[in-house]
Scaffold this motif. Structure first.
Motif, PDB file in Angstrom:
ATOM      1  N   ILE A 205     -69.626 -62.080 -69.987  1.00 55.88           N
ATOM      2  CA  ILE A 205     -70.216 -60.943 -70.714  1.00 55.88           C
ATOM      3  C   ILE A 205     -69.853 -59.630 -70.021  1.00 55.88           C
ATOM      4  N   GLN A 206     -69.947 -59.635 -68.685  1.00 56.19           N
ATOM      5  CA  GLN A 206     -69.607 -58.415 -67.953  1.00 56.19           C
ATOM      6  C   GLN A 206     -68.162 -58.014 -68.209  1.00 56.19           C
ATOM      7  N   THR A 207     -67.278 -59.021 -68.237  1.00 56.74           N
ATOM      8  CA  THR A 207     -65.868 -58.715 -68.460  1.00 56.74           C
ATOM      9  C   THR A 207     -65.671 -58.070 -69.826  1.00 56.74           C
ATOM     10  N   VAL A 208     -66.296 -58.669 -70.843  1.00 58.01           N
ATOM     11  CA  VAL A 208     -66.132 -58.114 -72.186  1.00 58.01           C
ATOM     12  C   VAL A 208     -66.727 -56.711 -72.258  1.00 58.01           C
ATOM     13  N   LEU A 209     -67.866 -56.507 -71.610  1.00 55.49           N
ATOM     14  CA  LEU A 209     -68.476 -55.176 -71.611  1.00 55.49           C
ATOM     15  C   LEU A 209     -67.516 -54.144 -71.024  1.00 55.49           C
ATOM     16  N   LEU A 210     -66.919 -54.484 -69.882  1.00 54.34           N
ATOM     17  CA  LEU A 210     -66.025 -53.534 -69.221  1.00 54.34           C
ATOM     18  C   LEU A 210     -64.785 -53.274 -70.064  1.00 54.34           C
ATOM     19  N   LEU A 211     -64.209 -54.344 -70.607  1.00 51.68           N
ATOM     20  CA  LEU A 211     -62.998 -54.166 -71.404  1.00 51.68           C
ATOM     21  C   LEU A 211     -63.281 -53.295 -72.616  1.00 51.68           C
ATOM     22  N   THR A 212     -64.412 -53.564 -73.258  1.00 53.57           N
ATOM     23  CA  THR A 212     -64.758 -52.767 -74.433  1.00 53.57           C
ATOM     24  C   THR A 212     -64.986 -51.312 -74.050  1.00 53.57           C
TER      25      THR A 212
ATOM     26  N   PHE B   9     -58.913 -47.800 -64.222  1.00 54.68           N
ATOM     27  CA  PHE B   9     -58.606 -48.347 -62.900  1.00 54.68           C
ATOM     28  C   PHE B   9     -59.671 -49.366 -62.477  1.00 54.68           C
ATOM     29  N   LEU B  10     -60.947 -49.047 -62.756  1.00 49.10           N
ATOM     30  CA  LEU B  10     -62.017 -49.964 -62.368  1.00 49.10           C
ATOM     31  C   LEU B  10     -61.917 -51.271 -63.150  1.00 49.10           C
ATOM     32  N   ASP B  11     -61.373 -51.178 -64.363  1.00 54.68           N
ATOM     33  CA  ASP B  11     -61.092 -52.391 -65.128  1.00 54.68           C
ATOM     34  C   ASP B  11     -60.077 -53.265 -64.410  1.00 54.68           C
ATOM     35  N   VAL B  12     -59.012 -52.607 -63.924  1.00 56.11           N
ATOM     36  CA  VAL B  12     -57.964 -53.355 -63.228  1.00 56.11           C
ATOM     37  C   VAL B  12     -58.558 -54.046 -61.995  1.00 56.11           C
TER      38      VAL B  12
ATOM     39  N   VAL C 274     -54.389 -52.521 -79.513  1.00 55.70           N
ATOM     40  CA  VAL C 274     -53.507 -53.619 -79.117  1.00 55.70           C
ATOM     41  C   VAL C 274     -53.803 -54.002 -77.668  1.00 55.70           C
ATOM     42  N   GLY C 275     -53.946 -52.990 -76.811  1.00 50.61           N
ATOM     43  CA  GLY C 275     -54.253 -53.254 -75.404  1.00 50.61           C
ATOM     44  C   GLY C 275     -55.541 -54.041 -75.257  1.00 50.61           C
ATOM     45  N   TYR C 276     -56.535 -53.644 -76.028  1.00 47.30           N
ATOM     46  CA  TYR C 276     -57.835 -54.307 -75.956  1.00 47.30           C
ATOM     47  C   TYR C 276     -57.728 -55.766 -76.377  1.00 47.30           C
ATOM     48  N   VAL C 277     -57.024 -55.983 -77.500  1.00 49.07           N
ATOM     49  CA  VAL C 277     -56.891 -57.351 -78.002  1.00 49.07           C
ATOM     50  C   VAL C 277     -56.123 -58.207 -76.996  1.00 49.07           C
ATOM     51  N   LEU C 278     -55.032 -57.666 -76.474  1.00 47.97           N
ATOM     52  CA  LEU C 278     -54.258 -58.414 -75.488  1.00 47.97           C
ATOM     53  C   LEU C 278     -55.112 -58.739 -74.261  1.00 47.97           C
ATOM     54  N   ALA C 279     -55.898 -57.749 -73.802  1.00 52.26           N
ATOM     55  CA  ALA C 279     -56.729 -57.964 -72.618  1.00 52.26           C
ATOM     56  C   ALA C 279     -57.703 -59.111 -72.860  1.00 52.26           C
TER      57      ALA C 279
ATOM     58  N   ALA D 126     -52.019 -60.894 -63.612  1.00 44.65           N
ATOM     59  CA  ALA D 126     -50.868 -60.016 -63.384  1.00 44.65           C
ATOM     60  C   ALA D 126     -50.407 -59.406 -64.696  1.00 44.65           C
ATOM     61  N   VAL D 127     -50.322 -60.253 -65.745  1.00 46.44           N
ATOM     62  CA  VAL D 127     -49.901 -59.737 -67.046  1.00 46.44           C
ATOM     63  C   VAL D 127     -50.924 -58.728 -67.561  1.00 46.44           C
ATOM     64  N   GLN D 128     -52.202 -59.057 -67.349  1.00 42.89           N
ATOM     65  CA  GLN D 128     -53.235 -58.177 -67.885  1.00 42.89           C
ATOM     66  C   GLN D 128     -53.222 -56.813 -67.194  1.00 42.89           C
ATOM     67  N   ILE D 129     -52.916 -56.818 -65.887  1.00 39.77           N
ATOM     68  CA  ILE D 129     -52.813 -55.537 -65.192  1.00 39.77           C
ATOM     69  C   ILE D 129     -51.671 -54.729 -65.796  1.00 39.77           C
ATOM     70  N   ALA D 130     -50.565 -55.419 -66.084  1.00 38.96           N
ATOM     71  CA  ALA D 130     -49.443 -54.730 -66.725  1.00 38.96           C
ATOM     72  C   ALA D 130     -49.871 -54.169 -68.083  1.00 38.96           C
ATOM     73  N   VAL D 131     -50.664 -54.968 -68.822  1.00 38.61           N
ATOM     74  CA  VAL D 131     -51.135 -54.502 -70.134  1.00 38.61           C
ATOM     75  C   VAL D 131     -51.986 -53.244 -69.974  1.00 38.61           C
ATOM     76  N   HIS D 132     -52.881 -53.259 -69.010  1.00 41.31           N
ATOM     77  CA  HIS D 132     -53.729 -52.076 -68.788  1.00 41.31           C
ATOM     78  C   HIS D 132     -52.871 -50.865 -68.444  1.00 41.31           C
ATOM     79  N   PHE D 133     -51.889 -51.070 -67.594  1.00 39.54           N
ATOM     80  CA  PHE D 133     -51.026 -49.950 -67.215  1.00 39.54           C
ATOM     81  C   PHE D 133     -50.275 -49.429 -68.436  1.00 39.54           C
ATOM     82  N   ARG D 134     -49.815 -50.353 -69.271  1.00 40.68           N
ATOM     83  CA  ARG D 134     -48.986 -49.952 -70.398  1.00 40.68           C
ATOM     84  C   ARG D 134     -49.821 -49.297 -71.496  1.00 40.68           C
ATOM     85  N   PHE D 135     -50.921 -49.940 -71.891  1.00 36.20           N
ATOM     86  CA  PHE D 135     -51.623 -49.492 -73.094  1.00 36.20           C
ATOM     87  C   PHE D 135     -52.774 -48.525 -72.816  1.00 36.20           C
TER      88      PHE D 135
END
Lengths: 204, 98, 700
Positions: A70-77, A186-189, B12-17, B47-56
């Motif tokens: 849930i936390q992951t989805v919250l942050l991504l959203t 960045f905090l997401d990463v 797109v970035g969100y969906v990929l993530a 690793a791919v997801q970090i690339a996605v974040h950087f890209r999108f």
């Protein structure tokens, strides 16, 4: 399209704010890279100390993956909504729209923090206190630091909303939003790292 | 890039993530694979997801990006590998000899 | 016992406590030494305060200096801080030399505990509060001028960095009065510094002083990097920058990436000490070796942070005082970058003896030796810069030549130490102490003093007295040789570092020679003080208002001395390297702006920097003594200051074009009235700062 700095570029239409942004956002990005080293070393510390359970509870007893999900989805959203706030600013869709997206991001950030705090409390109630072992010390040095970053970002967001209320979207609030957006992403990463190394790595 | 394209980039970035995260949780939740293998998959996905974040989300491109931004990212990556990798190498080496 | 109001601060922290509980003669003497030091610190502070009150300078100090965002003033304040702290740390070194000279068979003048505090404060201060502020100050002053910029990219951040660094330094001074400081050395290794062995305030002082300084340096690194990337004037390509800017850039990048490991190390140690974590403890699943690893991940790049700006100064010194362009500019740039990157690959050589495998040690040993290559390239380039040049043995050159010889010797001992099997023999002996002092004194410190002598006239409009300058330089070199070469021999004889007493008679002669050297270094410092006083007195005769006393090559010399707040009336356009020298060769100068003068926007002074600095100092103090209410309060002040600053919009003021033009006209008139002087008159009152290029003297 010429990208003058990381993160969303305002573009020529924004003129002086776009010029200010080049050095301000670059400077902030440099700061992020410095922060990345800080987190990188805490990750390394976690990996080194992860096996030192000292007879205390381990990851399998303590980690609750549904909550982490849930936390992951919250942050991504929240990353998406923070991005939409920036887009609203770039394309001048009106202050209301910007503020709305910012408030949604803030809400998601606070919800993330609440979930995280709840997790920490569950962990401590099971004996998973930082004083119990090297593993838990490393965990509580790393994960709450990310949470602290999120909390600081939320505080910054509040201050920024105050500035928007006072000055509208002037050059200073525009570049501040660009920097805030970078911090948010960045905090997401960093969270991807936490999710992978701390949680999945801990359970593996 | 116009407004719609830019918005689509974020979505797109969100969906990929999500697509890169949720399966890892599923693997864990239903214990579909040995944990060690899940960790490898999660590592690659991260690793791919970090690339996605950087890209999108952060809009970093290999072309058209200001040069110092890219240099900085590559240099930071190098240092993260040196420092993090070095730390783990040294401490594991020590642990084996104790 | 902890008090709500004062935490664990009680009467035992007062400076006469050691004396009050003294039982033996040694303890009495040690107590007197400590009390004297504390009284000197308090007296010094009171004298400064009294002088400020007497001459009514509090207002100007606050308005024109502390709140100023001018990179030149911030640079000067950094250097002043460095000199003040240098005086303290050199005095401590003197006490330690005296102790080791008297320590045969026990005895001497300080107790082991007091001695431990002395070497800990000495090292901490020299690295974080002498070397770092000095390099930061010089870069701050010079670099924006050399790249033709109005200021650094983030002037407010610059002031905050200064505030944080000064807060760390002030915390060190407070620890002299409200004792004790850590006895864990400048590297503060756990588990010795853990709460289990050192529950007192000492290690906490160290943690917060170092953390404040490290945060300040990280921010400085960011600021310098962005400035060098984004503020260069038109035509100033990277490969046209003066070498000092290149070394500044590499240093700044090292600061950005090497400070975080230190912050992580001190932060985790603080978690251990304050909250009972088990990161570095030897029980509970901690791993104390992790600290050494983290600390030296910072510590090794740190020594290059210290040396690279000094290399930058040497580039300027050798080319200016040889009347020649630098030999091998490209090679020097490449060498600087190589050193910067290699510096991240050698940290294990600080703990070869920790127990990792020989293969691992060998890899780091080889990487360490590899750094000798780019450094050697630099040495040859400097010698070739002097070759066939018109070399003038000015004061910076005396330091420079001393540096060349001594630094190569020190570097050689470094290559010796890079061999793990030899390192096992001399690890933790005075051989190591001799080695790193051999790098840091002739390298960094001589470089900084040479830079101070070189750019002082630019900052204040008059040269420093040469006679006292030569005396100081001679004493520094002789003092260094006498103080540290005996330590190589002592190290090879097996004398461990940080030893308060010993029972080996054969060591005595060498400790006595080292004491003599220490005394000479004390005299050298005194000469620098006399030099400053004499120069202030004779400033009319030493004045160089036109601004180019040394026949300089880069843009900062094209400006009046002292430089006006706005640096350049309009941002310059350059067409090559050594741009000012090219202009001068045609008898020219920075042109009158073609499109006339324009209004200039400058950053308005701000109290945010000093407020955050003061709050940082109090927060560090409160954390050290467990005064929780004060900690919370000061942290709230810091956050509040940052939030409040976000609401400030009126951050700049305008200098009207007329004022800029008037200053420029007055300066040009002065230049036209002052004859261009040749190099043989460089040290005479005839030198008003209007130079005739040395390279052309033969033709004219």
């Amino acid at each position: 399209m010429n990208r003058r700095h990381p993160g969303l570029n305002l573009g020529e239409a924004h003129d002086s704010a776009n010029d200010d942004a080049e050095k301000e956002v670059f400077g902030f990005w440099v700061f992020m890279m410095s922060d990345a080293i800080l987190f990188g070393l805490l990750f390394a510390t976690y990996v080194v100390l992860q096996g030192n359970l000292n007879g205390g509870p381990g990851p399998a007893e303590l980690f609750e993956m549904p909550s982490v999900l849930i936390q992951t989805v919250l942050l991504l959203t929240s990353s998406l909504t923070a991005g939409l706030a920036q887009l609203a600013m770039k394309h001048e869709l009106g202050t209301r729209r910007i503020v709305l997206w910012l408030l949604i991001s803030l809400g998601l950030g606070l919800a993330f923090l609440t979930m995280e705090m709840r997790d920490f409390l569950t962990m401590t109630s099971k004996g998973g206190v930082p004083q119990a072992s090297g593993f838990l010390s490393a965990f509580f040095a790393l994960v709450p630091l990310h949470g602290l970053h999120v909390a600081a970002t939320c505080l910054w967001l509040l201050a920024l909303l105050g500035q928007i209320a006072r000055y509208g979207t002037d050059d200073a609030t525009k570049t501040a939003m660009l920097r805030l957006g970078i911090l948010w992403h960045f905090l997401d990463v960093v969270w991807i790292g936490i999710f992978t190394i701390v949680y999945v790595g801990g359970l593996a | 890039m116009n407004r719609r394209q830019e918005r689509r980039s974020y979505i797109v970035g969100y969906v990929l993530a999500l697509a890169l995260t949720l399966p890892v949780f599923a693997l864990l939740a239903f214990d579909l694979l040995p944990r060690r293998q899940i960790l490898w998959i999660a590592g690659v996905a991260a690793a791919v997801q970090i690339a996605v974040h950087f890209r999108f989300f952060l809009h970093i491109r290999l072309k058209g990006q200001t040069r110092e931004d890219l240099q900085l990212i590559l240099f930071t990556t190098l240092l993260l590998i040196l420092m993090g990798g070095g730390t783990i190498w040294i401490m594991t080496n020590l642990a084996h000899r104790m | 016992m902890s008090d709500i109001l004062l935490g664990r601060l009680d009467a035992s922290a007062l400076p006469w406590h050691e004396l009050a509980i003294a039982k033996t003669g040694l303890e009495v003497i040690s107590g007197i030494v400590g009390l004297t030091a504390a009284l000197l610190a308090v007296l010094g502070a009171l004298l400064v305060a009294a002088a400020l009150t007497w001459w009514r300078l509090w207002g100007p100090l606050w308005r024109d200096w502390l709140t100023s965002l001018d990179h030149k003033k911030i640079g000067i304040m950094y250097v002043v801080l460095a000199f003040v702290m240098l005086a303290r740390a050199v005095s401590e070194a003197g006490v330690m030399r005296l102790q080791q000279a008297l320590g045969l068979g026990g005895g001497g003048i300080v107790t082991p505990d007091h001695f431990g505090q002395l070497f800990s404060t000495h090292g901490t201060i020299m690295i974080f509060f002498v070397a770092m502020p000095f390099i930061t100050g010089l870069i701050n002053y010079v670099m924006p001028l050399q790249i033709g910029a109005r200021d650094v990219s983030f002037p407010l951040l610059n002031s905050v960095s200064l505030g944080l660094t000064a807060a760390g330094a002030a915390l060190m001074m407070v620890s002299l009065v409200l004792q004790p400081f850590s006895t864990g050395g400048w590297s503060g290794y756990p588990p010795f510094t853990e709460a289990a062995f050192n529950p007192g305030a000492g290690p906490d002082y160290w943690i917060w002083a170092v953390t404040l300084s490290s945060l300040g340096s990280t921010l400085t690194g960011i600021n310098f990097t962005v400035t060098l990337y984004k503020e260069r004037c038109e035509g100033m390509h990277l490969m046209r920058m003066p070498m000092f800017c290149w070394t500044s850039l590499c240093t700044a990048i090292l600061m950005i990436f090497a400070m975080p490991p230190l912050t992580v190390a001190t932060g985790l140690l603080a978690l251990d000490r304050y909250l009972g974590f088990h990161i570095f403890t030897n029980d509970g699943g901690g791993n104390m070796m992790m600290f050494a690893n983290l600390f030296w991940l910072f510590g090794h790049p740190e020594v290059y942070i210290l040396i690279l700006p000094a290399f930058g100064v040497w580039n300027e010194v050798f080319s200016t005082f040889s009347g020649k362009g630098l030999f091998g500019y490209r090679a020097l740039v490449m060498a600087t970058m190589c050193i910067a990157i290699l510096s991240f690959t050698v940290w294990v050589h600080h703990f070869f003896t920790m127990g990792q495998s020989a293969d691992l040690n060998a890899i780091f040993g080889i990487a360490t030796m590899a750094i000798g290559i780019p450094t050697g390239v630099k040495i040859y380039d400097w010698m070739l810069t002097m070759y066939k040049g018109r070399v003038r043995i000015s004061v910076p050159m005396v330091y420079g030549i001393g540096f060349l010889f001594l630094f190569v010797l020190g570097g050689t001992t470094g290559v010796i130490l890079a061999n793990p099997s030899i390192d096992y023999q001399v690890h933790n002996t005075l051989f190591l102490v001799a080695h790193f002092h051999n790098m840091v004194i002739p390298g960094t410190l001589f470089g900084m003093i040479a830079g101070y002598t070189l750019w002082f006239p630019k900052a204040f409009g008059f040269r420093l007295n040469d006679r006292w300058g030569y005396r100081a330089a001679g004493l520094w070199i002789a003092g260094f040789l006498l103080a540290f070469f005996p330590l190589y021999i002592l190290g090879l004889m097996g004398m461990p570092r940080r030893m308060v007493a010993y029972f080996e008679g054969a060591w005595l002669p060498w400790t006595l020679i080292a004491l003599t050297g220490g005394a000479l270094i004390g005299l050298a410092l005194l000469c620098l003080a006399v030099q400053l006083t004499v120069s202030l007195r004779d400033r009319a005769a030493l004045a160089v208002p036109v601004g180019d006393p040394w026949d300089g090559r880069s843009l900062e010399w094209a400006l009046p001395a002292p430089v006006p707040a706005w640096n350049f009336p309009v941002l310059p356009v350059v067409e090559g390297r050594d741009s000012f020298m090219e202009l001068k060769k045609n008898g020219d100068h920075l042109d009158r702006p073609r499109d006339g003068f324009a209004d200039i926007l400058l950053p308005r002074p701000s109290m945010v920097g000093p407020v955050i600095g003061a709050a940082g100092l109090v927060a560090g103090f409160a954390l050290t003594w467990h005064i929780w209410w004060l900690t919370v309060l000061t942290l709230a002040v810091i956050v509040g200051a940052m939030v409040a600053r976000g609401f400030v919009r009126d951050t700049e003021y305008t200098v009207p074009a007329a004022e800029v033009e008037a200053r420029w006209n007055a300066w040009r008139a002065l230049a036209d009235a002052s004859p261009r002087i040749r190099r043989r008159d460089e040290q005479r009152p005839a030198n008003r700062g209007h130079a005739f290029p040395a390279a052309q003297e033969g033709e004219a």
